[in-house]
Design a protein around this motif. Structure first.
Motif, PDB file in Angstrom:
ATOM      1  N   ILE A 239       1.408  -1.039   0.001  1.00  0.00           N
ATOM      2  CA  ILE A 239       0.027   0.207   0.107  1.00  0.00           C
ATOM      3  C   ILE A 239       1.042   1.358  -0.435  1.00  0.00           C
ATOM      4  CG2 ILE A 239      -1.297   0.689   1.236  1.00  0.00           C
ATOM      5  CD1 ILE A 239      -2.650  -1.609   2.131  1.00  0.00           C
TER       6      ILE A 239
ATOM      7  N   ALA B 157       1.527   4.157  -3.325  1.00  0.00           N
ATOM      8  CA  ALA B 157       0.255   5.284  -3.295  1.00  0.00           C
ATOM      9  C   ALA B 157       2.194   6.477  -3.376  1.00  0.00           C
ATOM     10  CB  ALA B 157       0.553   5.760  -1.970  1.00  0.00           C
TER      11      ALA B 157
ATOM     12  N   LEU C 233      -6.344  -6.163  -3.120  1.00  0.00           N
ATOM     13  CA  LEU C 233      -6.041  -4.995  -4.615  1.00  0.00           C
ATOM     14  C   LEU C 233      -5.071  -5.010  -5.471  1.00  0.00           C
ATOM     15  CD1 LEU C 233      -6.112  -1.890  -3.493  1.00  0.00           C
ATOM     16  CD2 LEU C 233      -3.517  -1.649  -2.654  1.00  0.00           C
TER      17      LEU C 233
ATOM     18  N   SER D  53      -6.194 -10.601   1.829  1.00  0.00           N
ATOM     19  CA  SER D  53      -5.599  -9.478   1.251  1.00  0.00           C
ATOM     20  C   SER D  53      -6.951  -8.153   1.533  1.00  0.00           C
ATOM     21  CB  SER D  53      -4.688  -8.748   0.191  1.00  0.00           C
ATOM     22  OG  SER D  53      -4.444  -7.080   0.473  1.00  0.00           O
ATOM     23  N   MET D  54      -7.266  -7.042   0.341  1.00  0.00           N
ATOM     24  CA  MET D  54      -8.139  -6.538   1.069  1.00  0.00           C
ATOM     25  C   MET D  54      -9.795  -7.482   0.620  1.00  0.00           C
ATOM     26  SD  MET D  54      -9.964  -3.207  -1.608  1.00  0.00           S
ATOM     27  CE  MET D  54     -10.673  -3.897  -3.076  1.00  0.00           C
TER      28      MET D  54
ATOM     29  N   ALA E 180      -5.018   8.474   4.421  1.00  0.00           N
ATOM     30  CA  ALA E 180      -5.357   8.316   3.244  1.00  0.00           C
ATOM     31  C   ALA E 180      -5.782   8.754   2.041  1.00  0.00           C
ATOM     32  CB  ALA E 180      -6.789   6.890   3.647  1.00  0.00           C
TER      33      ALA E 180
ATOM     34  N   ARG F 176      -4.899   8.238  -1.672  1.00  0.00           N
ATOM     35  CA  ARG F 176      -6.217   8.478  -2.768  1.00  0.00           C
ATOM     36  C   ARG F 176      -5.884   9.694  -4.716  1.00  0.00           C
ATOM     37  NH1 ARG F 176     -12.029   9.160  -0.580  1.00  0.00           N
ATOM     38  NH2 ARG F 176     -10.916  11.524  -0.375  1.00  0.00           N
TER      39      ARG F 176
ATOM     40  N   SER G  56      -8.583   1.994  -7.675  1.00  0.00           N
ATOM     41  CA  SER G  56      -7.720   1.262  -6.340  1.00  0.00           C
ATOM     42  C   SER G  56      -7.070   2.228  -5.504  1.00  0.00           C
ATOM     43  CB  SER G  56      -5.727   0.601  -7.632  1.00  0.00           C
ATOM     44  OG  SER G  56      -5.896  -0.743  -7.642  1.00  0.00           O
TER      45      SER G  56
ATOM     46  N   ILE H 274      -7.924   2.028  -1.070  1.00  0.00           N
ATOM     47  CA  ILE H 274      -6.921   1.826  -0.471  1.00  0.00           C
ATOM     48  C   ILE H 274      -7.662   2.859   0.386  1.00  0.00           C
ATOM     49  CG2 ILE H 274      -4.682   3.022   0.091  1.00  0.00           C
ATOM     50  CD1 ILE H 274      -3.459   1.867  -2.069  1.00  0.00           C
ATOM     51  N   TYR H 275      -8.282   3.708  -0.156  1.00  0.00           N
ATOM     52  CA  TYR H 275      -8.535   5.010   1.101  1.00  0.00           C
ATOM     53  C   TYR H 275      -9.597   4.127   1.873  1.00  0.00           C
ATOM     54  CZ  TYR H 275     -11.763   8.387   3.262  1.00  0.00           C
ATOM     55  OH  TYR H 275     -12.282   9.714   4.110  1.00  0.00           O
TER      56      TYR H 275
ATOM     57  N   ASP I 148     -10.156   1.382   3.153  1.00  0.00           N
ATOM     58  CA  ASP I 148      -9.819  -0.062   3.543  1.00  0.00           C
ATOM     59  C   ASP I 148      -8.463   0.827   4.902  1.00  0.00           C
ATOM     60  OD1 ASP I 148      -8.033  -1.630   4.471  1.00  0.00           O
ATOM     61  OD2 ASP I 148      -7.749  -3.113   2.263  1.00  0.00           O
ATOM     62  N   MET I 149      -8.485   2.124   4.440  1.00  0.00           N
ATOM     63  CA  MET I 149      -7.410   2.191   5.651  1.00  0.00           C
ATOM     64  C   MET I 149      -8.082   2.632   6.385  1.00  0.00           C
ATOM     65  SD  MET I 149      -4.036   4.172   3.031  1.00  0.00           S
ATOM     66  CE  MET I 149      -3.679   4.794   5.810  1.00  0.00           C
TER      67      MET I 149
END
Length: 317
Positions: free
Chosen positions: A22, A26, A73, A140-141, A186, A190, A235, A239-240, A242-243
């Motif tokens: 992650i 980013a 992810l 994972s995600m 996050a 993103r 993605s 990620i945003y 998920d975090m």
């Protein structure tokens, strides 16, 4: 590489592989080719059924008792290619792919609510096809989504196999982190990822990410290829979400048995230290079992395919 990522890399002996993925995604901008073609799973045939939904597509293979598999992810359904031939002998296999992760049309995933949308689509699929409570496998995600589904729709999940995922990844960035405190970081991730949509893929970045998430060269090659095809807009939003999702308070409400597979290596801190981190996170789950898979990176189905297949079949049987 920015200071945040340098800090993570210094601490990587304590971090699961997906947390480093992650951060690297980013910070380094692993972008996609704008017109990348969809990546169908290699075990598919023309006769296979493909169900297209707003947030996911689902390939249906085989005959027998149902099982649902959800990749992580930026990963396509091909994540599970190694076990599908064995699974379809006795199971009706539902291979999920988040729209946009395989180079396909992102559809409803270009707006907030990806994880909730995936959960809603999964519930619709299970309910409309009258599957009843099914075993669900998530990497994972996809593991976080599996937990979300088990919490929101307990009637859908008979049991859950979580492959290297935590109910809240925030503590890996800061021990005292909360979903709220992680929002600025996050949001930055993103924005960085979304801004890189359609730009060429830096080969060295892809190789670095692959090395951080898989041990074997062949595994690394697959991970790099999958990541390169993912829509960075999807993605980034994923990620945003998920975090900023913390399911730890909800774990006591999940009645389904949970098995968590955790990859570990001595170089990353050893089995006891890494498994201890996962046991602490899943402490609130009434029916959780933590199991280690040694000498493996985050994509343990690639690094340790035989061990993963044994664990999966044990879980199903």
């Amino acid at each position: 590489m920015n200071r945040f990522v340098r800090c993570l890399c210094r601490r990587d002996k304590r971090l699961p592989w997906f947390a480093i993925l992650i951060a690297l995604l980013a910070a380094n901008g692993f972008a996609k080719q704008a017109n990348a073609a969809p990546a169908p799973t290699s075990v598919a045939t023309a006769a296979d059924m493909l169900v297209q939904m707003d947030h996911i597509s689902v390939q249906v293979l085989g005959r027998g008792s149902p099982v649902v598999l959800i990749p992580g992810l930026s990963s396509p359904r091909a994540t599970w290619d190694g076990v599908v031939p064995e699974l379809i002998k006795n199971h009706r296999v539902y291979l999920v792919q988040v729209n946009g992760f395989g180079g396909d049309d992102p559809r409803g995933n270009l707006q907030p609510g990806i994880l909730d949308g995936v959960v809603a689509d999964l519930h619709t699929l299970i309910e409309s096809r009258k599957l009843g409570a099914v075993p669900v496998v998530g990497h994972s995600m996809g593991g976080l989504v599996t937990l979300m589904l088990a919490r929101a729709h307990p009637e859908d999940v008979k049991k859950a196999l979580i492959v290297d995922a935590l109910p809240f990844i925030g503590t890996l960035f800061a021990p005292a982190a909360t979903a709220e405190s992680l929002k600025p970081q996050a949001e930055m991730m993103r924005a960085q990822m979304a801004s890189l949509y359609g730009k060429p893929v830096p080969e060295q970045v892809g190789q670095m990410i692959a090395r951080q998430n898989a041990l074997k060269p062949a595994s690394q090659e697959k991970v790099a290829g999958w990541s390169a095809k993912a829509d960075m807009r999807v993605s980034g939003q994923a990620i945003y979400e998920d975090m900023t999702t913390d399911l730890r308070p909800e774990l006591p409400k999940i009645a389904a048995p949970i098995t968590v597979l955790v990859p570990w290596t001595e170089a990353r801190g050893g089995e006891e230290k890494i498994l201890g981190l996962y046991r602490a996170q899943y402490a609130g789950a009434p029916h959780a079992t933590i199991r280690g898979v040694g000498d493996s990176g985050h994509f343990l189905m690639l690094d340790q395919p035989a061990a993963f297949e044994r664990a999966l079949m044990t879980f199903l049987n």
